[in-house]
Design a protein around this motif. Structure first.
Motif, PDB file in Angstrom:
ATOM      1  N   THR A 128       0.829  -1.212   0.000  1.00 19.66           N
ATOM      2  CA  THR A 128       0.000   0.000   0.000  1.00 19.66           C
ATOM      3  C   THR A 128       0.862   1.259   0.000  1.00 19.66           C
ATOM      4  O   THR A 128       0.409   2.327   0.372  1.00 19.66           O
ATOM      5  N   ASN A 129       2.110   1.101  -0.396  1.00 20.12           N
ATOM      6  CA  ASN A 129       3.031   2.237  -0.603  1.00 20.12           C
ATOM      7  C   ASN A 129       3.412   2.965   0.679  1.00 20.12           C
ATOM      8  O   ASN A 129       3.839   4.123   0.638  1.00 20.12           O
ATOM      9  N   ARG A 130       3.280   2.295   1.831  1.00 25.17           N
ATOM     10  CA  ARG A 130       3.713   2.938   3.081  1.00 25.17           C
ATOM     11  C   ARG A 130       5.218   3.225   3.045  1.00 25.17           C
ATOM     12  O   ARG A 130       5.658   4.343   3.345  1.00 25.17           O
ATOM     13  N   THR A 131       5.988   2.190   2.676  1.00 23.15           N
ATOM     14  CA  THR A 131       7.443   2.374   2.636  1.00 23.15           C
ATOM     15  C   THR A 131       7.844   3.372   1.560  1.00 23.15           C
ATOM     16  O   THR A 131       8.759   4.183   1.763  1.00 23.15           O
ATOM     17  N   SER A 132       7.167   3.333   0.400  1.00 24.93           N
ATOM     18  CA  SER A 132       7.478   4.307  -0.658  1.00 24.93           C
ATOM     19  C   SER A 132       7.273   5.733  -0.161  1.00 24.93           C
ATOM     20  O   SER A 132       8.061   6.639  -0.454  1.00 24.93           O
ATOM     21  N   LEU A 133       6.202   5.950   0.618  1.00 25.60           N
ATOM     22  CA  LEU A 133       5.946   7.283   1.152  1.00 25.60           C
ATOM     23  C   LEU A 133       7.056   7.704   2.118  1.00 25.60           C
ATOM     24  O   LEU A 133       7.547   8.836   2.071  1.00 25.60           O
ATOM     25  N   LEU A 134       7.459   6.781   2.993  1.00 29.46           N
ATOM     26  CA  LEU A 134       8.513   7.113   3.955  1.00 29.46           C
ATOM     27  C   LEU A 134       9.834   7.380   3.245  1.00 29.46           C
ATOM     28  O   LEU A 134      10.585   8.289   3.626  1.00 29.46           O
ATOM     29  N   ARG A 135      10.123   6.602   2.205  1.00 30.48           N
ATOM     30  CA  ARG A 135      11.375   6.826   1.482  1.00 30.48           C
ATOM     31  C   ARG A 135      11.339   8.167   0.744  1.00 30.48           C
ATOM     32  O   ARG A 135      12.356   8.863   0.657  1.00 30.48           O
ATOM     33  N   ALA A 136      10.194   8.523   0.214  1.00 30.14           N
ATOM     34  CA  ALA A 136      10.059   9.848  -0.401  1.00 30.14           C
ATOM     35  C   ALA A 136      10.261  10.936   0.652  1.00 30.14           C
ATOM     36  O   ALA A 136      10.928  11.950   0.412  1.00 30.14           O
ATOM     37  N   PHE A 137       9.683  10.726   1.835  1.00 36.22           N
ATOM     38  CA  PHE A 137       9.829  11.658   2.959  1.00 36.22           C
ATOM     39  C   PHE A 137      11.312  11.843   3.289  1.00 36.22           C
ATOM     40  O   PHE A 137      11.807  12.966   3.445  1.00 36.22           O
ATOM     41  N   ILE A 138      12.015  10.728   3.371  1.00 41.57           N
ATOM     42  CA  ILE A 138      13.447  10.775   3.697  1.00 41.57           C
ATOM     43  C   ILE A 138      14.213  11.556   2.637  1.00 41.57           C
ATOM     44  O   ILE A 138      15.087  12.373   2.942  1.00 41.57           O
ATOM     45  N   GLY A 139      13.872  11.311   1.358  1.00 41.76           N
ATOM     46  CA  GLY A 139      14.541  12.059   0.297  1.00 41.76           C
ATOM     47  C   GLY A 139      14.289  13.554   0.419  1.00 41.76           C
ATOM     48  O   GLY A 139      15.199  14.366   0.244  1.00 41.76           O
ATOM     49  N   GLY A 140      13.050  13.950   0.731  1.00 38.63           N
ATOM     50  CA  GLY A 140      12.742  15.367   0.900  1.00 38.63           C
ATOM     51  C   GLY A 140      13.458  15.986   2.082  1.00 38.63           C
ATOM     52  O   GLY A 140      13.777  17.177   2.078  1.00 38.63           O
ATOM     53  N   LEU A 141      13.725  15.176   3.108  1.00 39.21           N
ATOM     54  CA  LEU A 141      14.465  15.677   4.276  1.00 39.21           C
ATOM     55  C   LEU A 141      15.952  15.859   3.986  1.00 39.21           C
ATOM     56  O   LEU A 141      16.652  16.535   4.739  1.00 39.21           O
ATOM     57  N   GLY A 142      16.416  15.239   2.895  1.00 39.04           N
ATOM     58  CA  GLY A 142      17.833  15.360   2.551  1.00 39.04           C
ATOM     59  C   GLY A 142      18.572  14.053   2.619  1.00 39.04           C
ATOM     60  O   GLY A 142      19.793  14.012   2.405  1.00 39.04           O
ATOM     61  N   GLY A 143      17.867  12.945   2.918  1.00 39.44           N
ATOM     62  CA  GLY A 143      18.513  11.648   2.972  1.00 39.44           C
ATOM     63  C   GLY A 143      18.712  11.061   1.592  1.00 39.44           C
ATOM     64  O   GLY A 143      18.313  11.627   0.577  1.00 39.44           O
ATOM     65  N   SER A 144      19.343   9.878   1.562  1.00 40.57           N
ATOM     66  CA  SER A 144      19.667   9.261   0.279  1.00 40.57           C
ATOM     67  C   SER A 144      18.526   8.424  -0.271  1.00 40.57           C
ATOM     68  O   SER A 144      18.602   7.927  -1.389  1.00 40.57           O
ATOM     69  N   ALA A 145      17.460   8.213   0.520  1.00 39.91           N
ATOM     70  CA  ALA A 145      16.344   7.395   0.060  1.00 39.91           C
ATOM     71  C   ALA A 145      15.518   8.158  -0.970  1.00 39.91           C
ATOM     72  O   ALA A 145      15.696   9.352  -1.195  1.00 39.91           O
ATOM     73  N   GLY A 146      14.580   7.444  -1.561  1.00 38.51           N
ATOM     74  CA  GLY A 146      13.735   8.050  -2.583  1.00 38.51           C
ATOM     75  C   GLY A 146      14.142   7.541  -3.951  1.00 38.51           C
ATOM     76  O   GLY A 146      15.134   7.995  -4.526  1.00 38.51           O
ATOM     77  N   VAL A 147      13.422   6.555  -4.467  1.00 39.22           N
ATOM     78  CA  VAL A 147      13.752   5.935  -5.749  1.00 39.22           C
ATOM     79  C   VAL A 147      12.737   6.375  -6.788  1.00 39.22           C
ATOM     80  O   VAL A 147      11.528   6.321  -6.567  1.00 39.22           O
ATOM     81  N   LEU A 148      13.238   6.812  -7.932  1.00 34.07           N
ATOM     82  CA  LEU A 148      12.362   7.261  -9.006  1.00 34.07           C
ATOM     83  C   LEU A 148      11.494   6.092  -9.480  1.00 34.07           C
ATOM     84  O   LEU A 148      11.965   4.966  -9.644  1.00 34.07           O
ATOM     85  N   ARG A 149      10.228   6.383  -9.693  1.00 31.07           N
ATOM     86  CA  ARG A 149       9.276   5.353 -10.116  1.00 31.07           C
ATOM     87  C   ARG A 149       9.722   4.726 -11.432  1.00 31.07           C
ATOM     88  O   ARG A 149      10.202   5.391 -12.334  1.00 31.07           O
ATOM     89  N   ARG A 150       9.534   3.419 -11.507  1.00 32.35           N
ATOM     90  CA  ARG A 150       9.943   2.696 -12.701  1.00 32.35           C
ATOM     91  C   ARG A 150       9.183   3.231 -13.915  1.00 32.35           C
ATOM     92  O   ARG A 150       7.961   3.365 -13.919  1.00 32.35           O
ATOM     93  N   GLY A 151       9.948   3.559 -14.957  1.00 33.76           N
ATOM     94  CA  GLY A 151       9.349   4.068 -16.184  1.00 33.76           C
ATOM     95  C   GLY A 151       9.176   5.566 -16.208  1.00 33.76           C
ATOM     96  O   GLY A 151       8.891   6.130 -17.268  1.00 33.76           O
ATOM     97  N   ALA A 152       9.336   6.239 -15.072  1.00 35.77           N
ATOM     98  CA  ALA A 152       9.177   7.702 -15.028  1.00 35.77           C
ATOM     99  C   ALA A 152      10.506   8.384 -15.342  1.00 35.77           C
ATOM    100  O   ALA A 152      11.568   7.910 -14.950  1.00 35.77           O
ATOM    101  N   ASP A 153      10.428   9.506 -16.052  1.00 34.62           N
ATOM    102  CA  ASP A 153      11.634  10.270 -16.381  1.00 34.62           C
ATOM    103  C   ASP A 153      11.997  11.270 -15.294  1.00 34.62           C
ATOM    104  O   ASP A 153      13.134  11.731 -15.221  1.00 34.62           O
ATOM    105  N   SER A 154      11.027  11.628 -14.451  1.00 34.88           N
ATOM    106  CA  SER A 154      11.303  12.598 -13.391  1.00 34.88           C
ATOM    107  C   SER A 154      10.363  12.357 -12.222  1.00 34.88           C
ATOM    108  O   SER A 154       9.303  11.746 -12.374  1.00 34.88           O
ATOM    109  N   GLY A 155      10.782  12.825 -11.067  1.00 41.75           N
ATOM    110  CA  GLY A 155       9.971  12.716  -9.868  1.00 41.75           C
ATOM    111  C   GLY A 155      10.190  13.915  -8.979  1.00 41.75           C
ATOM    112  O   GLY A 155      11.132  14.697  -9.170  1.00 41.75           O
ATOM    113  N   HIS A 156       9.327  14.058  -7.991  1.00 38.53           N
ATOM    114  CA  HIS A 156       9.388  15.262  -7.149  1.00 38.53           C
ATOM    115  C   HIS A 156       8.876  14.938  -5.751  1.00 38.53           C
ATOM    116  O   HIS A 156       7.928  14.174  -5.576  1.00 38.53           O
ATOM    117  N   VAL A 157       9.561  15.519  -4.737  1.00 39.46           N
ATOM    118  CA  VAL A 157       9.105  15.448  -3.352  1.00 39.46           C
ATOM    119  C   VAL A 157       9.074  16.870  -2.812  1.00 39.46           C
ATOM    120  O   VAL A 157      10.041  17.622  -2.965  1.00 39.46           O
TER     121      VAL A 157
END
Length: 642
Positions: A48-77
């Motif tokens: 249910t994308n709980r971990t994906s949300l947390l990893r996006a959160f971490i990326g927005g905080l400045g961490g190394s997590a946050g993986v671009l969605r498969r097939g997408a050319d760009s992403g944003h947090v």
């Protein structure tokens, strides 16, 4: 075990909310979620994308997590908190994923270690494997900067010590100089007395009427030549002394130039080593990034990420992926693979990534050392031209001094010959009375010269005494500055020690309270010990158990249950968060992968750590979230993220 009625007991909690917007990160196409201050339970089943949300959160905080969605050319947090907006953008390029934006903080390592308490948190992994925790817990301490500051303070203190020693040496000279001043004054007074007597005698000598103007002219010429000879001899002595000093300076400069020539070769070797290590560091960074991407994508697959799973295993339902024996499509090669095989490979990938990170840290340390050496050598080599110019100036100065000395030697010899000639002329031309008067004049002239010499010496002694007295007036200020430097050095040297001791005390306090709340029956105590040897410090984790008979004994962390290890790992990471005051920089904690801990203990664990940050987000399965009452803010991942 009871839950608090007020989950935001910490008075420092912010009044504002935190908004998180995510686009094309992990399994999320586009979502926006709002978090209340205090505890937020992010609930829902797997996929249910709980971990994906947390990893996006971490990326927005400045961490190394946050993986671009498969097939997408760009992403944003995007993160909005207290009317401030922070962004992180991900762009897929030929060279990989390019990250830009304005994250909440720039301290990536700190976020990864102490804010992102997910399953792949390096500290939680280290506790699981029994690895050393020292470098991880002390990661925020910039030891290189501290060492540079210590080196600078030590250099300043050394300069002050040298100046104090110099003043002490001058202080010891002062009594001799004062005695010398007294002696010179007495000698000058004595010469004055003799001059008065001679002037009286000169006045009493009867002038010879027959003394011609020619004799008077010879006498004046004799006195003039005598005075000029003394000045020439004094100047000759001065020029010879200067030449000796220049020669000594020239030898020192030539020695330094020779040493710099040797260091040029050393610089070339260091530069080659730096280039090699930089290339190795780049390779290791690329490898670590690639391994991290593979590991994150694999975890998403294993966690049943909705989008990834639907793309990779279209014939299976989410619930069909739970059994370890279920086959799923490998996202790297496309073949059907057992889940447990992928889990084994994931462990191997994470271990390899940790190994490469450790190697990269070692390479970076070597690079820092070599860069420091190179900078010192380059600074020295920068002096090469300065020294070369100075060498040329000294050689020219020596040539000039040699010419001057030659001229003065010739001049002195000529004056001596002239003086002898004038003396002979006077002796031939004067009567006995005039000879007596001449002798008196010569004696007066000699005494006047001696008086001038004594007065010059007295002036120099007075100047030396005045300078020493001035330096003595600075002594107390220098001593005070030296004491301040010593205190600063002690403070710097003890800063790391204080952090280390605070870390140990914080962990021991936190783990004692949590172990007591979670009621692990056969654990008597878990504690962290700081061990120091020279400048090296290690943290040893001790596990003390108690058997049914009441006997206590020390055990290995390897023998802890999975639940116990996860709790210890979370507390160690929380310890770093508190001991380094990370909550002042990032007042947020993210917690996930708690399935190994039973629901009641998760509730108690959350209750223990909830007051340490303004926002605590905990991802939970629905059955674990059911153990909590309704006092915490909840986000249903099934409704809001799917």
């Amino acid at each position: 075990m009871s839950e608090p009625t007020n989950p935001r007991a910490n008075d420092s909690l912010a009044a504002g909310k935190l908004s998180l917007s995510v686009r094309n990160i992990g399994g999320i196409r586009e979502k926006q979620v709002t978090f209340e201050p205090g505890v937020t339970l992010l609930t829902g089943p797997n996929a249910t994308n709980r971990t994906s949300l947390l990893r996006a959160f971490i990326g927005g905080l400045g961490g190394s997590a946050g993986v671009l969605r498969r097939g997408a050319d760009s992403g944003h947090v995007g993160i909005t908190i207290d009317d401030q907006e922070y962004t992180r953008r991900y762009e897929r390029t030929a060279g990989g994923i390019h990250t830009t934006g304005n994250p909440y903080t720039e301290i990536e390592d700190v976020v990864d270690l102490f804010v992102s308490l997910l399953e792949d948190n390096p500290i939680r992994r280290a506790v699981r494997s029994g690895a050393d925790l020292t470098d991880l817990l002390l990661a925020p301490v910039d030891t290189d900067e501290l060492e540079a500051e210590i080196s600078s303070l030590k250099s300043e203190r050394k300069r002050i010590d040298e100046r104090l020693n110099s003043i002490d040496r001058e202080r010891n000279r002062l009594p001799k100089l004062e005695n010398r001043r007294t002696d010179l004054r007495e000698e000058i007074a004595e010469i004055e007395s003799k001059l008065d007597e001679l002037r009286d005698e000169t006045g009493n000598v009867e002038s010879v009427e027959t003394e011609s103007d020619e004799i008077e002219s010879i006498r004046r010429e004799f006195e003039k030549t005598q005075t000029e000879l003394k000045k020439t001899e004094s100047e000759l002595e001065t020029q010879r002394s200067i030449r000796e000093e220049l020669q000594s300076d020239l030898e020192q400069i030539r020695e330094e130039l020779a040493e710099l020539e040797l260091r040029k070769g050393e610089l070339e070797e260091i530069t080659q080593d730096v280039d090699r290590l930089q290339e190795r560091e780049t390779t290791l960074s690329s490898t670590v990034n690639e391994l991290s991407t593979i590991a994150k994508q694999t975890r998403d697959v294993l966690a049943g990420d909705e989008t990834v799973v639907s793309e990779l295993a279209p014939d299976d339902t989410v619930s069909d992926l739970d059994p370890a024996s279920q086959s799923i499509e490998c996202w790297t090669c496309g073949s059907q693979v057992k889940r447990h095989a992928i889990m084994d490979q994931l462990d191997a990938i994470e271990q390899l990534a940790d190994k490469k990170r450790a190697e990269r840290r070692q390479v970076r340390t070597q690079l820092d050392e070599l860069e420091s050496q190179r900078n010192k050598i380059e600074q020295g080599i920068d002096r090469h031209q300065e020294l070369t110019d100075r060498e040329r100036e000294i050689r020219e100065g020596l040539e000039q001094r040699t010419e001057i000395i030659t001229e003065l030697v010739d001049k002195a010899e000529s004056l001596r010959e002239k003086l002898t000639e004038k003396q002979s002329e006077l002796e031939a031309a004067q009567t006995e009375d005039s000879n007596e008067e001449l002798n008196l004049y010569e004696e007066v002239s000699e005494l006047e010269y001696e008086r001038g010499q004594r007065e010059q010496a007295l002036q120099e002694v007075n100047e030396d005494i005045s300078e020493i007295e001035y330096q003595l007036g600075k002594y107390e200020d220098l001593e005070a500055r030296r004491n301040d430097l010593t205190d600063e050095l002690k403070a710097l040297r003890s800063r790391i020690e204080r952090i280390e001791r605070t870390t140990v005390e914080t962990f021991n306090q936190q783990i004692e309270a949590i172990i007591d709340r979670l009621e692990y029956e056969n654990i008597a105590r878990v504690w962290l010990e700081r061990r120091s040897k020279g400048n090296d410090t290690t943290f040893d984790l001790h596990i003390v158990r108690e058997d049914e008979s009441g006997t206590v004994y020390e055990d290995s962390i390897d023998h802890l249950s999975e639940s116990e290890r996860e709790v210890v790992g979370i507390v160690v990471a929380l310890t770093g968060y508190l001991s380094h005051d990370i909550q002042e920089e990032v007042p947020i904690l993210l917690l996930d992968s708690l399935e190994a801990i039973d629901a009641d203990r998760i509730r108690e664990l959350v209750d223990c750590i909830r007051t340490h940050s303004e926002f605590l987000v905990v991802a939970l399965l629905e059955e674990d979230a059911a153990a909590f009452q309704n006092s915490y803010h909840r986000i249903d991942a099934t409704e809001q993220l799917s």
